[in-house]
Structures are given as C-alpha cells and as structure tokens.
Motif scaffolding. Structure first.
Motif, PDB file in Angstrom:
ATOM      1  N   GLN A 192       0.821  -1.215   0.000  1.00  0.00           N
ATOM      2  CA  GLN A 192       0.000   0.000   0.000  1.00  0.00           C
ATOM      3  C   GLN A 192       0.850   1.258   0.000  1.00  0.00           C
ATOM      4  OE1 GLN A 192      -1.894  -0.789   3.701  1.00  0.00           O
ATOM      5  NE2 GLN A 192      -3.718  -1.657   2.761  1.00  0.00           N
ATOM      6  N   ARG A 193       2.114   1.125  -0.403  1.00  0.00           N
ATOM      7  CA  ARG A 193       2.979   2.277  -0.265  1.00  0.00           C
ATOM      8  C   ARG A 193       2.661   3.372  -1.267  1.00  0.00           C
ATOM      9  NH1 ARG A 193       8.842   0.422  -0.619  1.00  0.00           N
ATOM     10  NH2 ARG A 193       7.710  -1.327  -1.489  1.00  0.00           N
ATOM     11  N   ARG A 194       2.271   2.983  -2.483  1.00  0.00           N
ATOM     12  CA  ARG A 194       2.153   3.995  -3.538  1.00  0.00           C
ATOM     13  C   ARG A 194       0.965   4.899  -3.313  1.00  0.00           C
ATOM     14  NH1 ARG A 194       4.379  -0.185  -6.050  1.00  0.00           N
ATOM     15  NH2 ARG A 194       6.524   0.199  -6.655  1.00  0.00           N
ATOM     16  N   ARG A 195      -0.160   4.267  -2.967  1.00  0.00           N
ATOM     17  CA  ARG A 195      -1.320   5.104  -2.648  1.00  0.00           C
ATOM     18  C   ARG A 195      -1.000   5.920  -1.395  1.00  0.00           C
ATOM     19  NH1 ARG A 195      -5.779   1.724  -1.165  1.00  0.00           N
ATOM     20  NH2 ARG A 195      -4.409  -0.068  -1.195  1.00  0.00           N
ATOM     21  N   ARG A 196      -1.395   7.116  -1.357  1.00  0.00           N
ATOM     22  CA  ARG A 196      -1.274   7.995  -0.186  1.00  0.00           C
ATOM     23  C   ARG A 196       0.142   7.980   0.391  1.00  0.00           C
ATOM     24  NH1 ARG A 196      -4.262   5.831   4.337  1.00  0.00           N
ATOM     25  NH2 ARG A 196      -4.117   3.689   3.661  1.00  0.00           N
ATOM     26  N   GLY A 197       1.143   7.873  -0.486  1.00  0.00           N
ATOM     27  CA  GLY A 197       2.504   7.757   0.020  1.00  0.00           C
ATOM     28  C   GLY A 197       2.925   8.904   0.919  1.00  0.00           C
ATOM     29  N   ALA A 198       2.718  10.112   0.462  1.00  0.00           N
ATOM     30  CA  ALA A 198       3.170  11.283   1.217  1.00  0.00           C
ATOM     31  C   ALA A 198       2.429  11.406   2.545  1.00  0.00           C
ATOM     32  CB  ALA A 198       2.966  12.547   0.375  1.00  0.00           C
ATOM     33  N   ALA A 199       1.140  11.125   2.511  1.00  0.00           N
ATOM     34  CA  ALA A 199       0.342  11.215   3.733  1.00  0.00           C
ATOM     35  C   ALA A 199       0.837  10.198   4.767  1.00  0.00           C
ATOM     36  CB  ALA A 199      -1.127  10.963   3.415  1.00  0.00           C
ATOM     37  N   LEU A 200       1.173   8.997   4.285  1.00  0.00           N
ATOM     38  CA  LEU A 200       1.664   7.961   5.196  1.00  0.00           C
ATOM     39  C   LEU A 200       2.975   8.383   5.844  1.00  0.00           C
ATOM     40  CD1 LEU A 200       0.948   4.607   3.322  1.00  0.00           C
ATOM     41  CD2 LEU A 200      -0.177   5.522   5.348  1.00  0.00           C
ATOM     42  N   VAL A 201       3.878   8.907   5.010  1.00  0.00           N
ATOM     43  CA  VAL A 201       5.176   9.329   5.550  1.00  0.00           C
ATOM     44  C   VAL A 201       4.973  10.426   6.592  1.00  0.00           C
ATOM     45  CG1 VAL A 201       7.326  10.489   4.975  1.00  0.00           C
ATOM     46  CG2 VAL A 201       6.500   8.631   3.524  1.00  0.00           C
ATOM     47  N   ALA A 202       4.064  11.348   6.305  1.00  0.00           N
ATOM     48  CA  ALA A 202       3.811  12.436   7.252  1.00  0.00           C
ATOM     49  C   ALA A 202       3.306  11.874   8.586  1.00  0.00           C
ATOM     50  CB  ALA A 202       2.778  13.400   6.660  1.00  0.00           C
ATOM     51  N   ARG A 203       2.428  10.869   8.502  1.00  0.00           N
ATOM     52  CA  ARG A 203       1.901  10.276   9.737  1.00  0.00           C
ATOM     53  C   ARG A 203       2.991   9.517  10.497  1.00  0.00           C
ATOM     54  NH1 ARG A 203      -1.729   6.558  11.916  1.00  0.00           N
ATOM     55  NH2 ARG A 203      -1.871   5.100  10.191  1.00  0.00           N
ATOM     56  N   ALA A 204       3.863   8.826   9.736  1.00  0.00           N
ATOM     57  CA  ALA A 204       4.969   8.115  10.382  1.00  0.00           C
ATOM     58  C   ALA A 204       5.868   9.102  11.121  1.00  0.00           C
ATOM     59  CB  ALA A 204       5.767   7.329   9.340  1.00  0.00           C
ATOM     60  N   GLU A 205       6.148  10.238  10.473  1.00  0.00           N
ATOM     61  CA  GLU A 205       6.989  11.254  11.105  1.00  0.00           C
ATOM     62  C   GLU A 205       6.321  11.775  12.379  1.00  0.00           C
ATOM     63  OE1 GLU A 205       9.913  12.101  10.643  1.00  0.00           O
ATOM     64  OE2 GLU A 205      10.355  11.174   8.711  1.00  0.00           O
ATOM     65  N   ASP A 206       5.020  11.985  12.301  1.00  0.00           N
ATOM     66  CA  ASP A 206       4.274  12.481  13.454  1.00  0.00           C
ATOM     67  C   ASP A 206       4.368  11.481  14.615  1.00  0.00           C
ATOM     68  OD1 ASP A 206       2.421  14.104  14.915  1.00  0.00           O
ATOM     69  OD2 ASP A 206       0.941  12.543  14.501  1.00  0.00           O
ATOM     70  N   LEU A 207       4.193  10.199  14.287  1.00  0.00           N
ATOM     71  CA  LEU A 207       4.248   9.173  15.342  1.00  0.00           C
ATOM     72  C   LEU A 207       5.648   9.088  15.938  1.00  0.00           C
ATOM     73  CD1 LEU A 207       2.019   6.359  13.841  1.00  0.00           C
ATOM     74  CD2 LEU A 207       1.611   7.713  15.887  1.00  0.00           C
ATOM     75  N   LEU A 208       6.678   9.191  15.089  1.00  0.00           N
ATOM     76  CA  LEU A 208       8.053   9.171  15.589  1.00  0.00           C
ATOM     77  C   LEU A 208       8.279  10.329  16.547  1.00  0.00           C
ATOM     78  CD1 LEU A 208      10.153   8.064  12.480  1.00  0.00           C
ATOM     79  CD2 LEU A 208       9.977   6.917  14.687  1.00  0.00           C
ATOM     80  N   ALA A 209       7.710  11.479  16.200  1.00  0.00           N
ATOM     81  CA  ALA A 209       7.852  12.634  17.085  1.00  0.00           C
ATOM     82  C   ALA A 209       7.156  12.356  18.419  1.00  0.00           C
ATOM     83  CB  ALA A 209       7.270  13.869  16.412  1.00  0.00           C
ATOM     84  N   ARG A 210       6.002  11.687  18.356  1.00  0.00           N
ATOM     85  CA  ARG A 210       5.259  11.438  19.591  1.00  0.00           C
ATOM     86  C   ARG A 210       5.958  10.432  20.487  1.00  0.00           C
ATOM     87  NH1 ARG A 210      -0.652  10.586  17.307  1.00  0.00           N
ATOM     88  NH2 ARG A 210      -1.286  10.083  19.422  1.00  0.00           N
ATOM     89  N   VAL A 211       6.753   9.518  19.916  1.00  0.00           N
ATOM     90  CA  VAL A 211       7.517   8.606  20.779  1.00  0.00           C
ATOM     91  C   VAL A 211       8.911   9.173  21.062  1.00  0.00           C
ATOM     92  CG1 VAL A 211       6.263   6.562  20.018  1.00  0.00           C
ATOM     93  CG2 VAL A 211       8.387   7.189  18.869  1.00  0.00           C
ATOM     94  N   GLY A 212       9.089  10.458  20.741  1.00  0.00           N
ATOM     95  CA  GLY A 212      10.337  11.128  21.100  1.00  0.00           C
ATOM     96  C   GLY A 212      11.491  10.831  20.171  1.00  0.00           C
ATOM     97  N   LEU A 213      11.201  10.496  18.924  1.00  0.00           N
ATOM     98  CA  LEU A 213      12.281  10.160  17.988  1.00  0.00           C
ATOM     99  C   LEU A 213      12.218  11.049  16.748  1.00  0.00           C
ATOM    100  CD1 LEU A 213      12.301   6.268  18.224  1.00  0.00           C
ATOM    101  CD2 LEU A 213      14.067   7.821  19.025  1.00  0.00           C
ATOM    102  N   ALA A 214      11.813  12.282  16.940  1.00  0.00           N
ATOM    103  CA  ALA A 214      11.759  13.212  15.807  1.00  0.00           C
ATOM    104  C   ALA A 214      13.148  13.351  15.205  1.00  0.00           C
ATOM    105  CB  ALA A 214      11.251  14.573  16.282  1.00  0.00           C
ATOM    106  N   GLY A 215      13.219  13.326  13.882  1.00  0.00           N
ATOM    107  CA  GLY A 215      14.492  13.522  13.205  1.00  0.00           C
ATOM    108  C   GLY A 215      15.353  12.280  13.099  1.00  0.00           C
ATOM    109  N   ARG A 216      14.872  11.151  13.638  1.00  0.00           N
ATOM    110  CA  ARG A 216      15.679   9.930  13.558  1.00  0.00           C
ATOM    111  C   ARG A 216      15.192   8.989  12.461  1.00  0.00           C
ATOM    112  NH1 ARG A 216      19.132   9.557  18.028  1.00  0.00           N
ATOM    113  NH2 ARG A 216      20.185   8.039  16.718  1.00  0.00           N
ATOM    114  N   GLY A 217      14.248   9.457  11.657  1.00  0.00           N
ATOM    115  CA  GLY A 217      13.612   8.613  10.646  1.00  0.00           C
ATOM    116  C   GLY A 217      14.567   7.979   9.650  1.00  0.00           C
TER     117      GLY A 217
END
Lengths: 251, 260
Positions: free
Chosen positions: B102-127
């Motif tokens: 499912q990577r191609r559909r909504r690719g950018a939106a997914l990445v944005a959500r992954a980044e948001d979740l990483l930030a919420r677990v305190g790992l912003a910028g470590r993607g």
C-alpha cells in the motif's frame, strides 16, 4: 600499518627462501630463487599477461554464471515445495561427485576453449552459492514472519521484503567462498586440456623445467585471486550495508 | 482510530502442547477499549493465549462483540522490537504498508503520519537512521510507533518492556498507556507491578490445566503511580500468591514440564 605488517612478513619469507637457495646451491631448474622468479616475471610480462587475461576471463564468467544459477536455484527451492522435495536431496548427493573428476569429460564435451573452463568454475561455485542462499532463505526469523502475518502481508511481499533481505548475509558468505574457489575451477580446467591460460602455461613450463616461469605464473594467479576476493568483499559489504563488522580484519 | 474498539472473547475448548494439557474450557474476555493484563509464571501459557488470540496457533475461537472477524483488526508488539535492520526507522514504522503493497497510494500522507508518530515517541528527526544506530529503548519506541502506525483497534503486547532498564521501562509504559488509551489491549507480563500500573483488569493465569483468576487493581486510571501505597501493597500480595502457587507445584517452569 595494516598493509605493512603482512608485507613485512612476506618479505621475510622471501629473504629466507633466497638465503636457502644461496646456501644450499639447489639448481635453478629445481628451485629458483625469488630473484630469478622476479626477473622472469619482468622478462615474460607480456606472455604472462596474455595468459592471465584468459584465466581471469574464465574466472569472472564462471563466477557470474555460477552466482546467477545458484541464486536462481535457491530462490526456486525456497519458492516451490515440490522442487524442494524432488531436487534438494539430489543436489546434496551430487556433491559426493568430485568436480575435478569431471574435468576431462567437460573438455571432451565442450572442447579445449574457454567453455569447458567456465563450466568447471560454474560447477564448483554453484553449490556453495545455492546452499548458502537457500539456507538463508529458509531461516527467516519466525517472529518476523508472524508479525508480517498479523499485518496481513502479501506472500510475494514477504518473500521480497523479508525473506530475501534476511538471506542476503548468508548469500554474501556463499559469494566469498565462490570467489575463493573459482580460480581453482578455471586452473583445473586448463590443466586437463587447454592451449591458453595460466594453468596451461604452468603445466607447459613445468614439463620444460622452466620452474621460474611456473612460479611467476603462480604468483600472478595468486595476485588475481586476491584481487578478486577483495573486489567481491567490497561489493558484498555494500549489499549487506546494515551489517557491522565486529572483528577488525587485521591487527 | 476510525472504528470503536471491540470487546474480544477467546474460547479454548482444549489445547494440548508438547503432550501437556495446557488449557481446558478456558475463556478469556477483553473488555472494549480497556487494558487487560495477563500475569503468571513462565511456562504457564501466557504467550500461547496471546498467540491463540492473534490466530498464530490454531485451537482458539475468537469472537468480537460487533460480530466482525478479528482478521486485520489487531496489531502485535513483542518483547523483541522485530525491527528489520536493513530498513530505516521510518521504513520500519511503515512496514505494514510495505508488506501489504500500500505504499504507492497515499505515500506522502503515510510518511507524514509516520513522522508524526516518531515525534510522539520522542524520535523526531531519527527517521533516516538504521535501527543499529539506536539504543534498546529507542528501538522499542520505534516498535511502538510501528504498532500505532497500524492503527488497529485491538493491540496485543507480549512483554514489550521486559528487556528494558527500569527508567526506560517506566517512561515507555507511560507513553504506551497514553498512546493506546481507549483501545482493546492485552498486555502479557511477568511483572505484577507493571500489571498493577497499567491495567484496568488484571488476570492471573495459573494451574494445570491453566485457569484465569481476576485480581483487584488499585483505584484510579492507569498509568498509576508506582509508589502509591495501594499499588505496593497489592504488588506484595500478588507476588506472594504467585510464589505460593509455584511452590505448590501448580505450575512448573518450562524446563521440567516434560509429560509423564
């Protein structure tokens, strides 16, 4: 320092050899001194280079074909259960046949040219590559597979994203073995019947008691094999970029 | 989360593993949108229950209160982080989508959500880092982000914090409790304290064949203060009971559980 130390060891061994030849007065046609070999290496550089290129071509072609065939065979075995049942035992049993014994047959079938030598190298390489990659493919961490299952993964994606990458370190191990044994295959092929190549040159020189030429060819072969191994090592380290070396290579 | 988390009931008529009768007529109920903690000594079958719920071992019957099947509605978090070492942290968070194609559909939106979740677990910028560059606690936080990325109403966790040091464990417990609030969660643990801190309900698995027994939890919403008097007292009682049940021979550790 890392390069210097083994080179110093080598220089010491060569000096020992030279001293031994001087001290004992062994005739040159039995055991030439390192200096004789070096002189021969320079004098017959063109000859050695021509034959070396032939052997190198055989090795590289054999390595390429053997790797492709081995990877394909392992992937086939991993993907299809019937193939595993029917082929795997035969494949393992086939290793009981010494490949060297097949060399005369290969020359008979494929002729004195390059083909029989490449075939020989392929035969030698095929099994370590297949075995290593297949072993890697079948040993995917079950916990990863369960995670994939709960994620409703597609079977093909599991193969592509999980099993294959997880098997790459094992394949790389197989490739290193292949790079180390490929020159053996080519040289054996040349011994049995050839008109070109370092193996042929060595056999020919040996018969004429040109032992310094034998050593010169041997030296070139060792250099080729080492360079090949280093190259494969470099390339494979990039394939498994996530793996950290935990043993320092030297020193 | 798009849908309301269901209540889940697992029924096990009879399960024999390794020649040993593990469960008989066992029923495990997970209340909708609440944390259930499963406690018990090693080898009693806690993980097997979780695997039955996830459909990873056959022999269990899983029913949800909304009548829809469980398949595709649960996420799993294990003791090991199960990060793929060849993928970056971000790619690991997105693993489910990668494996479902499912990577191609909504690719950018997914990445944005992954980044948001990483930030919420305190790992912003470590993607962009590889997992090997992270500490054990950070890796388990990536695993938590991956679990959240799946956004499934039911979450099964098998001792996800037990390999961590005390401080990291405490912080990760708080984080998980906050981020997985209102989901139907089963947390398998061997730590009475962890269960009493995090659970709405604590179930103790013991005996042979194993049975479930509910024990009272301290007042208040999880995550509870680990230093509260009530929690510490209950922990002591629970620990004493667990020790007694083992010495009575109700459960035997894995190694000596060979069938007679």
């Amino acid at each position: 320092m890392r390069v210097l130390r083994p080179l110093l060891t080598l220089a010491g061994l060569l000096a020992l050899w030279q001293t031994l030849v001087w001290a004992t007065g062994v005739p040159r046609y039995i055991l030439p001194a390192p200096l004789d070999v070096a002189r021969r290496l320079l004098r017959d550089a063109d000859l050695l280079a021509a034959h070396g290129l032939v052997t190198l071509g055989e090795i590289l072609l054999g390595l390429l074909l053997g790797t492709l065939l081995g990877v394909a065979a392992a992937a086939g075995l991993a993907a299809f259960r019937p193939l595993r049942r029917w082929l795997e035992p035969v494949l393992v049993a086939s290793q009981a046949i010494p490949v060297f014994a097949l060399a005369p047959l290969l020359v008979l079938w494929l002729g004195y040219g390059m083909a029989s030598k490449v075939a020989m190298a392929v035969l030698i390489i095929f099994f370590p590559v297949t075995a290593a990659f297949f072993e890697g493919l079948r040993r995917t961490d079950p916990a990863w597979l369960e995670l994939a299952r709960v994620m409703n993964a597609r079977p093909l994606a599991v193969l592509r994203e999980l099993r294959v990458p997880a098997a790459l370190p094992a394949l790389v191990g197989g490739l290193r073995v292949a790079a180390a044994v490929a020159p053996i295959g080519a040289v054996i092929g040349e011994w049995v019947g050839a008109s070109r190549g370092l193996g042929f040159l060595m056999l020919h020189a040996n018969a004429r008691l040109q032992v310094d030429l034998v050593f010169a060819a041997l030296f070139l072969l060792a250099v080729l094999a080492l360079a090949l191994y280093r190259a494969v090592d470099r390339i494979t380290a990039r394939i498994v970029y996530w793996q950290k070396e935990t043993l320092t290579p030297t020193g | 989360m798009a849908e309301r988390p269901p209540a889940v009931t697992l029924g096990v008529p009879r399960l024999v593993l390794g020649g040993r009768l593990l469960f008989e007529n066992l029923r495990l109920h997970l209340e909708a949108g609440r944390w259930t903690c499963l406690l018990g000594p090693s080898g009693v079958g806690k993980t097997t229950l979780l695997r039955l719920l996830a459909g990873l071992v056959p022999g269990g019957l899983v029913v949800t209160d909304d009548g829809r099947p469980m398949d595709g509605r649960l996420a799993l978090m294990a003791q090991q982080d199960l990060l793929l070492p060849w993928l970056t942290v971000r790619e690991n968070v997105l693993l489910g989508f990668r494996l479902r194609g499912q990577r191609r559909r909504r690719g950018a939106a997914l990445v944005a959500r992954a980044e948001d979740l990483l930030a919420r677990v305190g790992l912003a910028g470590r993607g962009d880092d590889l997992p090997a560059a992270l500490s054990g606690g950070m890796r388990q936080r990536v695993a938590l982000a991956r679990t959240l990325m799946e956004d499934r109403p039911v979450v099964l966790m098998d001792e996800p914090f037990s390999a961590l040091d005390a401080v990291t464990r405490h912080r990760l417990q708080d984080l998980a409790a906050a981020l997985l609030r209102d989901r139907t969660v089963l947390l398998v643990t061997h730590s009475p304290r962890e269960a009493l801190r995090l659970a709405h309900r604590v179930l103790v698995l013991g005996g042979r064949p194993a049975r479930l027994r509910e024990v009272p939890v301290p007042a208040g919403e999880p995550p509870r203060d680990p230093a509260s008097r009530e929690l510490l007292e209950r922990e002591a009682v629970l620990l004493r009971e667990l020790v007694a049940s083992v010495t009575r021979g109700e459960e035997v550790p894995c190694a000596s559980s060979a069938p007679s």
